[in-house]
Design an enzyme around this catalytic site. Sequence first.
Site, short mmCIF file in Angstrom:
data_model
loop_
_atom_site.label_atom_id
_atom_site.label_comp_id
_atom_site.label_asym_id
_atom_site.label_seq_id
_atom_site.Cartn_x
_atom_site.Cartn_y
_atom_site.Cartn_z
N HIS A 18 30.78 -9.94 -7.13
CA HIS A 18 30.50 -8.41 -8.42
C HIS A 18 29.25 -8.31 -9.33
O HIS A 18 28.22 -8.19 -9.61
CB HIS A 18 31.43 -7.75 -8.54
CG HIS A 18 32.53 -7.30 -7.67
ND1 HIS A 18 33.90 -7.71 -8.31
CD2 HIS A 18 32.71 -6.55 -6.67
CE1 HIS A 18 34.46 -7.19 -6.93
NE2 HIS A 18 33.81 -6.49 -6.24
N LYS A 42 44.59 0.79 -1.20
CA LYS A 42 44.82 0.06 -1.99
C LYS A 42 46.58 -0.27 -3.26
O LYS A 42 45.86 0.77 -3.87
CB LYS A 42 43.74 -0.88 -2.53
CG LYS A 42 43.33 -1.58 -1.34
CD LYS A 42 41.51 -1.95 -1.74
CE LYS A 42 40.60 -2.50 -0.65
NZ LYS A 42 39.35 -2.83 -1.29
N ARG A 95 28.55 -9.28 2.27
CA ARG A 95 29.44 -10.91 1.84
C ARG A 95 29.40 -11.61 3.53
O ARG A 95 28.77 -12.63 3.26
CB ARG A 95 30.96 -11.47 1.54
CG ARG A 95 30.79 -11.24 0.23
CD ARG A 95 32.43 -10.94 -0.01
NE ARG A 95 33.65 -9.37 1.13
CZ ARG A 95 34.16 -9.17 0.37
NH1 ARG A 95 34.82 -9.00 -0.57
NH2 ARG A 95 34.47 -8.39 1.60
N SER A 133 38.26 -9.56 -4.05
CA SER A 133 39.50 -9.48 -5.06
C SER A 133 40.13 -9.57 -4.51
O SER A 133 40.98 -10.40 -5.11
CB SER A 133 38.98 -7.57 -5.70
OG SER A 133 37.39 -7.77 -6.48
#
Length: 177
Positions: A18, A42, A95, A133
């Site tokens: 990030h 989440k 990514r 994360s």
Amino acid sequence: MTKLAVYPGTFDPITNGHMNIIQRALAVFDELDIAIAINPRKAPLFTVEERVTLIRDSLVASNVDMKRIHIHHLDGLLVDYAAKVKAQAIVRGLRAVSDFEYEFQMASINRKLNPTIETFFMMTDEGHFYISSQTVKEVAFHQGCVKGLVPATVEKQLHKKYGVPSPASKTYCKPKE
């Protein structure tokens, strides 16, 4: 006219990936609004307030010009938020190819909802493409070393949340034999 972009994410927690996108986005845009989103799929480890603090502390420690940064909580549709803050663009980090499929769908619906706001995809540097994360939280939960994956301030908070070895301990990030 100031070029403002919104960089949304859950940032639970903020990672070095990030941070890489934030620093590179600031090379393109005058200001960056970091929008902390709530993802109902989440269960966050950190509260929104903790994430704001972690982001701010991480950016300050990296000498980011905080006059160019805004950190807010995002409630509702991203494209509506971007219009509300008068952003011209949304920045999304990628990514891998698997990220692109989801992000392409989101960019397409955002364009349908508001064609005046562009989406910019930025590939994270190769040294960060494997960091997420979720992965960081899993490593920390299992007492693994997160050094180099997250800013130092996040490392300390993961230590408090999970009891991972302290960065000051002699066994922290010790190579396996």
